[in-house]
Structure formats: structure tokens, C-alpha cells
Design a protein around this motif. Structure first.
Motif, PDB file in Angstrom:
ATOM      1  N   ASN A 184      -2.261  19.785 -11.435  1.00 23.05           N
ATOM      2  CA  ASN A 184      -1.956  18.935 -10.275  1.00 23.05           C
ATOM      3  C   ASN A 184      -1.775  17.470 -10.659  1.00 23.05           C
ATOM      4  OD1 ASN A 184      -1.541  20.649  -7.919  1.00 23.05           O
ATOM      5  ND2 ASN A 184      -3.842  21.169  -8.034  1.00 23.05           N
ATOM      6  N   THR A 185      -0.876  16.814 -10.341  1.00 24.53           N
ATOM      7  CA  THR A 185      -1.002  15.346 -11.140  1.00 24.53           C
ATOM      8  C   THR A 185      -1.657  14.443 -10.234  1.00 24.53           C
ATOM      9  OG1 THR A 185       1.525  15.694 -11.803  1.00 24.53           O
ATOM     10  CG2 THR A 185       0.956  13.480 -11.476  1.00 24.53           C
ATOM     11  N   GLU A 186      -2.506  13.487 -10.811  1.00 29.06           N
ATOM     12  CA  GLU A 186      -3.108  12.495 -10.036  1.00 29.06           C
ATOM     13  C   GLU A 186      -2.415  11.302  -9.928  1.00 29.06           C
ATOM     14  OE1 GLU A 186      -7.174  10.295 -11.305  1.00 29.06           O
ATOM     15  OE2 GLU A 186      -7.528  12.182 -10.286  1.00 29.06           O
ATOM     16  N   LEU A 187      -2.353  10.895  -8.498  1.00 27.78           N
ATOM     17  CA  LEU A 187      -1.661   9.540  -8.199  1.00 27.78           C
ATOM     18  C   LEU A 187      -2.624   8.675  -8.076  1.00 27.78           C
ATOM     19  CD1 LEU A 187       1.027  11.092  -6.001  1.00 27.78           C
ATOM     20  CD2 LEU A 187       1.178  10.788  -8.571  1.00 27.78           C
ATOM     21  N   THR A 188      -2.191   7.533  -8.079  1.00 27.83           N
ATOM     22  CA  THR A 188      -3.078   5.927  -7.286  1.00 27.83           C
ATOM     23  C   THR A 188      -2.064   5.629  -6.426  1.00 27.83           C
ATOM     24  OG1 THR A 188      -4.278   5.824  -9.486  1.00 27.83           O
ATOM     25  CG2 THR A 188      -4.201   4.152  -7.979  1.00 27.83           C
ATOM     26  N   GLN A 189      -2.675   5.125  -5.112  1.00 34.31           N
ATOM     27  CA  GLN A 189      -2.228   4.496  -4.086  1.00 34.31           C
ATOM     28  C   GLN A 189      -3.147   3.072  -3.894  1.00 34.31           C
ATOM     29  OE1 GLN A 189      -2.199   6.236  -0.387  1.00 34.31           O
ATOM     30  NE2 GLN A 189      -0.616   4.516   0.561  1.00 34.31           N
ATOM     31  N   THR A 190      -2.354   2.195  -4.133  1.00 33.13           N
ATOM     32  CA  THR A 190      -3.078   0.716  -3.772  1.00 33.13           C
ATOM     33  C   THR A 190      -2.544   0.180  -2.392  1.00 33.13           C
ATOM     34  OG1 THR A 190      -2.858   0.298  -6.141  1.00 33.13           O
ATOM     35  CG2 THR A 190      -3.349  -1.729  -4.606  1.00 33.13           C
ATOM     36  N   ILE A 191      -3.677  -0.029  -1.535  1.00 26.85           N
ATOM     37  CA  ILE A 191      -3.496  -0.342  -0.189  1.00 26.85           C
ATOM     38  C   ILE A 191      -4.235  -1.620   0.217  1.00 26.85           C
ATOM     39  CG2 ILE A 191      -3.957   0.253   2.336  1.00 26.85           C
ATOM     40  CD1 ILE A 191      -4.317   3.136   1.296  1.00 26.85           C
ATOM     41  N   GLN A 192      -3.129  -2.530   0.600  1.00 25.33           N
ATOM     42  CA  GLN A 192      -3.336  -3.876   1.152  1.00 25.33           C
ATOM     43  C   GLN A 192      -4.017  -3.931   2.355  1.00 25.33           C
ATOM     44  OE1 GLN A 192      -3.207  -6.247  -1.505  1.00 25.33           O
ATOM     45  NE2 GLN A 192      -1.948  -4.804  -3.085  1.00 25.33           N
ATOM     46  N   PHE A 193      -5.087  -4.956   2.339  1.00 24.13           N
ATOM     47  CA  PHE A 193      -5.622  -5.203   3.693  1.00 24.13           C
ATOM     48  C   PHE A 193      -5.489  -6.687   4.168  1.00 24.13           C
ATOM     49  CE2 PHE A 193      -7.957  -1.470   2.319  1.00 24.13           C
ATOM     50  CZ  PHE A 193      -7.784  -0.559   3.318  1.00 24.13           C
ATOM     51  N   ILE A 194      -5.456  -7.153   5.321  1.00 28.68           N
ATOM     52  CA  ILE A 194      -5.287  -8.547   5.655  1.00 28.68           C
ATOM     53  C   ILE A 194      -6.697  -8.799   6.440  1.00 28.68           C
ATOM     54  CG2 ILE A 194      -2.864  -8.733   5.779  1.00 28.68           C
ATOM     55  CD1 ILE A 194      -3.104  -8.451   8.828  1.00 28.68           C
ATOM     56  N   LYS A 195      -6.934 -10.104   6.485  1.00 31.95           N
ATOM     57  CA  LYS A 195      -8.485 -10.418   7.033  1.00 31.95           C
ATOM     58  C   LYS A 195      -8.211 -10.025   8.467  1.00 31.95           C
ATOM     59  CE  LYS A 195     -11.310 -14.241   8.269  1.00 31.95           C
ATOM     60  NZ  LYS A 195     -11.455 -15.939   8.112  1.00 31.95           N
ATOM     61  N   GLY A 196      -9.190  -9.367   8.870  1.00 30.40           N
ATOM     62  CA  GLY A 196      -9.301  -8.788  10.086  1.00 30.40           C
ATOM     63  C   GLY A 196      -9.365  -7.163  10.110  1.00 30.40           C
ATOM     64  N   CYS A 202      -7.673  -8.239   0.971  1.00 33.61           N
ATOM     65  CA  CYS A 202      -8.134  -7.332  -0.336  1.00 33.61           C
ATOM     66  C   CYS A 202      -7.597  -6.240  -0.504  1.00 33.61           C
ATOM     67  CB  CYS A 202      -9.645  -7.340  -0.127  1.00 33.61           C
ATOM     68  SG  CYS A 202     -10.095  -6.375   1.350  1.00 33.61           S
ATOM     69  N   SER A 203      -7.779  -5.265  -1.035  1.00 36.56           N
ATOM     70  CA  SER A 203      -6.959  -4.062  -1.405  1.00 36.56           C
ATOM     71  C   SER A 203      -8.026  -2.929  -1.903  1.00 36.56           C
ATOM     72  CB  SER A 203      -5.967  -4.295  -2.414  1.00 36.56           C
ATOM     73  OG  SER A 203      -6.384  -4.479  -3.904  1.00 36.56           O
ATOM     74  N   VAL A 204      -7.738  -1.453  -1.617  1.00 36.65           N
ATOM     75  CA  VAL A 204      -8.393  -0.603  -2.424  1.00 36.65           C
ATOM     76  C   VAL A 204      -7.651   0.314  -3.122  1.00 36.65           C
ATOM     77  CG1 VAL A 204      -8.299   0.931  -0.172  1.00 36.65           C
ATOM     78  CG2 VAL A 204     -10.220   0.986  -1.726  1.00 36.65           C
ATOM     79  N   GLN A 205      -7.937   0.917  -4.010  1.00 37.01           N
ATOM     80  CA  GLN A 205      -6.957   1.951  -4.869  1.00 37.01           C
ATOM     81  C   GLN A 205      -7.698   3.282  -4.615  1.00 37.01           C
ATOM     82  OE1 GLN A 205      -6.900   0.918  -9.378  1.00 37.01           O
ATOM     83  NE2 GLN A 205      -4.913  -0.009  -8.844  1.00 37.01           N
ATOM     84  N   ILE A 206      -6.849   4.113  -4.444  1.00 40.37           N
ATOM     85  CA  ILE A 206      -7.273   5.522  -4.075  1.00 40.37           C
ATOM     86  C   ILE A 206      -6.502   6.531  -5.094  1.00 40.37           C
ATOM     87  CG2 ILE A 206      -7.334   7.362  -2.297  1.00 40.37           C
ATOM     88  CD1 ILE A 206      -7.187   5.378  -0.085  1.00 40.37           C
ATOM     89  N   ASN A 207      -7.424   7.491  -5.720  1.00 37.92           N
ATOM     90  CA  ASN A 207      -6.921   8.353  -6.643  1.00 37.92           C
ATOM     91  C   ASN A 207      -6.981   9.818  -6.013  1.00 37.92           C
ATOM     92  OD1 ASN A 207      -6.428   5.895  -8.974  1.00 37.92           O
ATOM     93  ND2 ASN A 207      -8.823   6.172  -8.970  1.00 37.92           N
ATOM     94  N   GLY A 208      -6.153  10.734  -6.550  1.00 32.74           N
ATOM     95  CA  GLY A 208      -6.074  11.769  -6.185  1.00 32.74           C
ATOM     96  C   GLY A 208      -4.716  12.558  -6.129  1.00 32.74           C
ATOM     97  N   GLN A 209      -4.797  13.647  -5.491  1.00 39.88           N
ATOM     98  CA  GLN A 209      -3.378  14.343  -5.263  1.00 39.88           C
ATOM     99  C   GLN A 209      -2.737  14.207  -4.034  1.00 39.88           C
ATOM    100  OE1 GLN A 209      -4.504  18.498  -5.864  1.00 39.88           O
ATOM    101  NE2 GLN A 209      -5.891  18.147  -7.487  1.00 39.88           N
ATOM    102  N   MET A 210      -1.283  14.370  -4.053  1.00 42.24           N
ATOM    103  CA  MET A 210      -0.387  14.087  -3.129  1.00 42.24           C
ATOM    104  C   MET A 210      -0.631  15.026  -1.915  1.00 42.24           C
ATOM    105  SD  MET A 210       2.357  12.052  -2.224  1.00 42.24           S
ATOM    106  CE  MET A 210       3.609  12.047  -1.071  1.00 42.24           C
ATOM    107  N   ILE A 211      -0.749  14.502  -0.500  1.00 44.37           N
ATOM    108  CA  ILE A 211      -0.868  15.536   0.568  1.00 44.37           C
ATOM    109  C   ILE A 211       0.889  15.972   0.834  1.00 44.37           C
ATOM    110  CG2 ILE A 211      -0.993  15.578   3.217  1.00 44.37           C
ATOM    111  CD1 ILE A 211      -2.827  13.092   2.681  1.00 44.37           C
ATOM    112  N   ASP A 212       0.533  17.302   0.939  1.00 42.29           N
ATOM    113  CA  ASP A 212       1.873  18.087   1.057  1.00 42.29           C
ATOM    114  C   ASP A 212       2.524  17.847   2.400  1.00 42.29           C
ATOM    115  OD1 ASP A 212       1.597  19.246  -1.564  1.00 42.29           O
ATOM    116  OD2 ASP A 212       0.573  21.159  -0.846  1.00 42.29           O
ATOM    117  N   LEU A 213       3.655  17.834   2.422  1.00 44.29           N
ATOM    118  CA  LEU A 213       4.497  17.682   3.812  1.00 44.29           C
ATOM    119  C   LEU A 213       5.279  18.856   3.770  1.00 44.29           C
ATOM    120  CD1 LEU A 213       5.311  13.970   3.795  1.00 44.29           C
ATOM    121  CD2 LEU A 213       3.413  15.054   4.896  1.00 44.29           C
ATOM    122  N   PRO A 214       5.493  19.497   5.011  1.00 43.52           N
ATOM    123  CA  PRO A 214       5.218  18.960   6.340  1.00 43.52           C
ATOM    124  C   PRO A 214       3.880  19.036   6.961  1.00 43.52           C
ATOM    125  CG  PRO A 214       6.383  20.985   6.595  1.00 43.52           C
ATOM    126  CD  PRO A 214       6.569  20.704   4.920  1.00 43.52           C
TER     127      PRO A 214
END
Length: 287
Positions: free
Chosen positions: A114-126, A194-206
Motif C-alpha cells: 500500500n502506497t504511503e502518502l503524506t498530507q500537510t494540514i495548515q492551521f490558523i491561530k484560533g 502552524c501545520s502538521v504532517q500526517i503519514n499513512g494510507q489513503m482512505i477509500d471512497l465511497p
């Protein structure tokens, strides 16, 4: 050396007819077999037998005690990948489980990639409404957000029923939420951008998201933006939707005689979560 493949999965799907499995000693392919039918772990007649040749001195086979490497040829997408996970079965004591080549030995294996992906998620103050399209390698919320906890940028995370990941007076953290759930959204409060990086596998849709009467924090596990009204249209059609809100307070709601349903959100976006209010328990399918 003989290999019996009793399970072979690529991107969460069993390998198909005309996909191929090959075994390598270093960079040298020493054996390969093409699937003529899908492997069913419950049906021994579908198991794939693969023989590897030993080097006879002319460089034409495996080297004794070399590491076994499995590769998968994905016929549909015309690409080759190195199998990330190989489990050596040990049901019978004579089956070799070392993962190394040995003349005349037999290994029975389960292969997964299974391919491992990385998602970077940005957060704003608050306050931010957060979700992810990835199943984290370690889904524990305190592990996913460890970098923000350690840097003291994270103030609190809360789920839809009020459970929290929050700091203690002694400087530690208490996680009463547990692990990230693929159907859920979370309210994340941070002290600065700030931001956080999440590593793992893609969630299957639907993906079916169960909704309780009242407010729910839902995930949006998509790689791309989608029109928000289109995403929740099935709830409108069922006469279940009361209101949808994003983290800024923009909404989808029925203005009735002032124009009916209006989309003040625009598009649902990857990395974000949304608050959905429904009149009774139901389900929303994300595609």
C-alpha cells in the motif's frame, strides 16, 4: 527455492488476472509468475506457486542467504512496485520464515503493498475544523499531533461529543478521544499559525458517515475540493438536513421564502471538517 503465495494485495485490492509477482536476489530477477486467477486466501486452488532458480556459477540465479525481495507488476496501471510487507507463514515447521534464499526450501507468504502518502494540514491561530484523507500509520491523536504538543502550539482538540486531547497542569497531555476516526472531524485550537504532517494510507471512497440527530463533526477525506451543496444534496433530498457550517461560520441553510437552500460555504476542502446538523439519525455517503 519454492514460494507459495497465499495472499497478494495491492492498494487494498487483491491482485487481478495478468498481474505478476516476481522474486529478486539483489537486482536480479530469479523467478516470476503471472496470475491466471485472483488469489483467494480461503481457496487453496487459487494459490500462486513461484519457483526461484539458484545461481549455478554463471550468474543466472539467487545467491544463498541473500535477502528475498518481492516485486509486483500492476498490469492495469503498467507499473512495478516493491512489496512493502511480506508475512512468512509458520503453520508448518519446515516452512522457511527467515526471508532469505535457501536451496530447496519452501516459504509460504502473504504479500501486501500500500502506497504511503503524506498530507500537510495548515492551521490558523484560533479554532480550526480538521479532518484528513489519510489513515495515519499510528492513528493515536496524541501521536499525530505530537509535534504541536511538544512545541506548545496546540491548545486543545475536541470531538463532536466534547471529548478532548488537552494539556495537564503538570505539562503532560491527556487523550480522551483516542484515535482519529476516518468519518470524524475535530475542533483543533492552536496558539499561532502552524501545520502538521500526517503519514499513512489513503482512505477509500465511497465512505458512509453515520449522523446522529443534532450537530455532527464530519470528515471530508477527499483529495480534491467538491461543491459543498452537491456533497450534502442527499440529506436535503431526504428532508433531513437542518444546516451545515464551516470553521468560519459560513453555512448551507434553507432560507425558505427568501430563496430556498443557499450555499454560503462554496467548496468542501481537503484537510477541513464540517459541522452538519440533521433532524434525525441518517447517513451521508462521500464519494
Amino acid at each position: 527455492m519454492n514460494f507459495m503465495i497465499v495472499s497478494a494485495v495491492l492498494e487494498n485490492q487483491p491482485l487481478s488476472v495478468d498481474d505478476e509477482l516476481a522474486v529478486f536476489s539483489g537486482t536480479k530477477c530469479v523467478g516470476a509468475a503471472k496470475l491466471t486467477k485472483a488469489i483467494n486466501p480461503a481457496d487453496k486452488t487459487t494459490f500462486l506457486s513461484l519457483s526461484a532458480s539458484q545461481d549455478d556459477g554463471s550468474g543466472n540465479g539467487f545467491t544463498e542467504n541473500d535477502t528475498v525481495i518481492f516485486k509486483i507488476w500492476d498490469n492495469k496501471n503498467l507499473k512495478e512496485v516493491v512489496a512493502k510487507s511480506v508475512v512468512y507463514r509458520k503453520d508448518i515447521s519446515t516452512w522457511l520464515t527467515t526471508g532469505r534464499f535457501s536451496a530447496s526450501a519452501t516459504s509460504v507468504v502473504e504479500i501486501t503493498h500500500n502506497t504511503e502518502l503524506t498530507q500537510t494540514i495548515q492551521f490558523i491561530k484560533g479554532n480550526n475544523l480538521f479532518s484528513t484523507y489519510i489513515i495515519p500509520t499510528n492513528p493515536d491523536l496524541s501521536v499525530v499531533f505530537k509535534s504541536l504538543c511538544d512545541s506548545k502550539l496546540l491548545l486543545k482538540i475536541q470531538d463532536e461529543v466534547g471529548n478532548t486531547l488537552a494539556p495537564t497542569k503538570t505539562g503532560g497531555w491527556v487523550n480522551n478521544i483516542g484515535s482519529i476516526k476516518k468519518t470524524e472531524g475535530y475542533l483543533v485550537s492552536v496558539s499561532s499559525n502552524c501545520s502538521v504532517q500526517i503519514n499513512g494510507q489513503m482512505i477509500d471512497l465511497p465512505l458512509d458517515i453515520p449522523l446522529n440527530a443534532g450537530w455532527n463533526f464530519i470528515s471530508f477525506p477527499s483529495l480534491t475540493e467538491q461543491n459543498a451543496m452537491t456533497v450534502v444534496q442527499s440529506l436535503i433530498d431526504q428532508n433531513k438536513l437542518v444546516k451545515v457550517q464551516d470553521e468560519l461560520g459560513n453555512s448551507i441553510e434553507n432560507l425558505k421564502r427568501y430563496g430556498g437552500w443557499k450555499n454560503g460555504i462554496g467548496n468542501f476542502k481537503p484537510g477541513k471538517a464540517y459541522k452538519v446538523n440533521v433532524s434525525s439519525a441518517c447517513s451521508l455517503t462521500l464519494r
